[in-house]
Design an enzyme around this catalytic site. Structure first.
Site, PDB file in Angstrom:
ATOM      1  N   LYS A 129      44.862  24.242  34.457  1.00  0.00           N
ATOM      2  CA  LYS A 129      45.278  24.569  35.818  1.00  0.00           C
ATOM      3  C   LYS A 129      46.790  24.467  35.972  1.00  0.00           C
ATOM      4  O   LYS A 129      47.421  25.294  36.625  1.00  0.00           O
ATOM      5  CB  LYS A 129      44.535  23.685  36.818  1.00  0.00           C
ATOM      6  CG  LYS A 129      43.041  24.023  36.877  1.00  0.00           C
ATOM      7  CD  LYS A 129      42.301  23.157  37.865  1.00  0.00           C
ATOM      8  CE  LYS A 129      40.851  23.621  37.999  1.00  0.00           C
ATOM      9  NZ  LYS A 129      40.102  23.534  36.732  1.00  0.00           N
ATOM     10  N   LYS A 184      41.217  22.108  44.622  1.00  0.00           N
ATOM     11  CA  LYS A 184      40.423  21.847  43.421  1.00  0.00           C
ATOM     12  C   LYS A 184      41.009  20.699  42.611  1.00  0.00           C
ATOM     13  O   LYS A 184      42.226  20.483  42.597  1.00  0.00           O
ATOM     14  CB  LYS A 184      40.306  23.104  42.559  1.00  0.00           C
ATOM     15  CG  LYS A 184      41.609  23.803  42.211  1.00  0.00           C
ATOM     16  CD  LYS A 184      41.309  25.126  41.521  1.00  0.00           C
ATOM     17  CE  LYS A 184      42.536  25.982  41.341  1.00  0.00           C
ATOM     18  NZ  LYS A 184      42.237  27.290  40.741  1.00  0.00           N
ATOM     19  N   ARG A 237      34.186  38.145  37.300  1.00  0.00           N
ATOM     20  CA  ARG A 237      33.080  37.260  37.667  1.00  0.00           C
ATOM     21  C   ARG A 237      33.011  37.230  39.193  1.00  0.00           C
ATOM     22  O   ARG A 237      33.871  36.660  39.854  1.00  0.00           O
ATOM     23  CB  ARG A 237      33.309  35.878  37.053  1.00  0.00           C
ATOM     24  CG  ARG A 237      33.312  35.930  35.520  1.00  0.00           C
ATOM     25  CD  ARG A 237      33.996  34.754  34.882  1.00  0.00           C
ATOM     26  NE  ARG A 237      35.401  34.680  35.251  1.00  0.00           N
ATOM     27  CZ  ARG A 237      36.201  33.684  34.885  1.00  0.00           C
ATOM     28  NH1 ARG A 237      35.732  32.692  34.133  1.00  0.00           N
ATOM     29  NH2 ARG A 237      37.464  33.660  35.257  1.00  0.00           N
ATOM     30  N   ASP A 280      42.726  33.580  33.883  1.00  0.00           N
ATOM     31  CA  ASP A 280      41.918  33.848  35.064  1.00  0.00           C
ATOM     32  C   ASP A 280      42.829  34.483  36.098  1.00  0.00           C
ATOM     33  O   ASP A 280      43.868  33.914  36.466  1.00  0.00           O
ATOM     34  CB  ASP A 280      41.307  32.561  35.614  1.00  0.00           C
ATOM     35  CG  ASP A 280      40.185  32.036  34.735  1.00  0.00           C
ATOM     36  OD1 ASP A 280      39.754  32.767  33.825  1.00  0.00           O
ATOM     37  OD2 ASP A 280      39.746  30.892  34.948  1.00  0.00           O
ATOM     38  N   GLU A 334      44.512  30.415  36.448  1.00  0.00           N
ATOM     39  CA  GLU A 334      44.396  29.436  35.365  1.00  0.00           C
ATOM     40  C   GLU A 334      44.784  30.090  34.050  1.00  0.00           C
ATOM     41  O   GLU A 334      44.663  31.314  33.886  1.00  0.00           O
ATOM     42  CB  GLU A 334      42.960  28.884  35.241  1.00  0.00           C
ATOM     43  CG  GLU A 334      42.514  27.996  36.378  1.00  0.00           C
ATOM     44  CD  GLU A 334      41.180  27.315  36.110  1.00  0.00           C
ATOM     45  OE1 GLU A 334      40.785  27.218  34.926  1.00  0.00           O
ATOM     46  OE2 GLU A 334      40.539  26.883  37.076  1.00  0.00           O
TER      47      GLU A 334
END
Length: 315
Positions: free
Chosen positions: A126, A161, A226, A274, A282
């Site tokens: 992250k 997060k 996704r 990501d 990420e």
């Protein structure tokens, strides 16, 4: 070549989607020998070398369930194989961290380890995005509840997060009304004891959280979007997201072609970016996945590209 995979237990592999299995299958197809061990099997003793105690050599059977047979078991010094492939799944916890130090010692003894263990330590998945602010959305990293509240007041719709989460675990969205923001902060930062990442919500998540694979510094031409399902804000496959392979967009390619050579030069043979919309969220380096989903839907053989890059790096 003799390849040692440091991975989770072989019996836990879901071979229909496991990327490490896809690597093994392609390597075996080329005649390479496949060995495997778990991180807890790595041992170093003064006067000796980092060794995988009881490493197994396996043959692939082609069966979906009983997919391997053990052909030999032995103590194997990591410097005695052609490559060590670190494929232990997250989380990046203290034991993962300690394993990277053993792998660094093995490097000093002559082992070839991919991804490079020092690069694994330097690129927490992250936080690694902070080096590349031009590609990320408004982002805050802090332990401070006051800082989080100020960020929410500015951006109104945010994602919070934990830094050590995986598969979408522990991710919260707080909208303009601020509902439950205090409770969420308390849950994640544990009264200031733990650091939290906060980002402005990106509406493009409805179109998918894209996994872009970079191998040997070059992007795979398709990503896996996704897509969140059933009112979820998370697109992670582990959280029920639907994986849809798509060609890279111009923006996807711009990001991947900029980051790819930089990360490859640091010993990161395989990286999983990501990307939501036009923003990197990420940089995954521990055990990037999605090989089989992309291959099954597009026909592009990701494992073949990976083993090609591995062989080239070892030449």
């Amino acid at each position: 070549m003799k390849l040692l995979f440091v991975a989770d237990p072989l019996v836990s592999f879901k071979t229909y989607k496991d990327s490490t299995f896809a690597m093994m299958r392609e390597a075996a197809k080329r005649g390479h020998r496949i060995l495997a061990c778990e991180p807890q099997q790595l041992v170093w003793l003064r006067g000796g070398r980092v060794t995988a105690r009881g490493a197994v050599e396996i043959a692939l059977t082609g069966d979906a369930t009983d997919w391997f047979t053990v052909t030999a078991t032995a103590d194997v010094a990591l410097a005695d194989v052609d490559a060590v492939l670190m494929r232990k799944d997250p989380p990046f916890d203290p034991e993962f961290f300690y394993t990277t130090h053993l792998l660094s010692q093995a490097q000093r003894e002559g082992a070839r380890v991919l991804n490079n263990p020092s690069a694994l330590r330097e690129h927490p998945e992250k936080l690694a995005i902070l080096e590349f602010p031009q590609f990320i959305s408004p982002t805050l990293v802090t332990r401070s509840a006051a800082e989080i509240r100020a960020f929410h007041a500015e951006h109104r719709d945010i994602i919070l997060k934990p830094l050590d989460g995986m598969g979408g675990m522990g991710i919260f969205r707080v909208k303009d009304d601020g509902l439950n923001l205090g409770a969420i902060i308390e849950t994640l930062n544990k009264d200031g004891a733990q650091t939290v990442m906060v980002q402005r919500f990106i509406p493009a998540i409805a179109e998918g959280d894209k996994r872009i694979l970079i191998i040997g510094g070059k992007p795979v031409p398709h990503c896996l979007a996704r897509i969140p399902q059933g009112g979820e804000v998370r697109g992670n496959l582990a959280a029920g997201g639907k994986g849809v392979a798509r060609p890279l967009t111009a923006r996807d390619r711009e990001i991947a072609e900029y980051l790819g050579p930089i990360l490859a030069a640091r010993g990161l043979l395989l990286v999983g970016l990501d990307v939501i919309g036009e923003n990197v969220t990420e940089i995954n380096v521990t055990s990037p996945t999605c090989f089989q989903e992309i291959t099954d839907q597009t026909g592009f053989d990701v494992a073949q590209m990976y083993i090609d890059a591995l062989e080239e790096s070892l030449a």
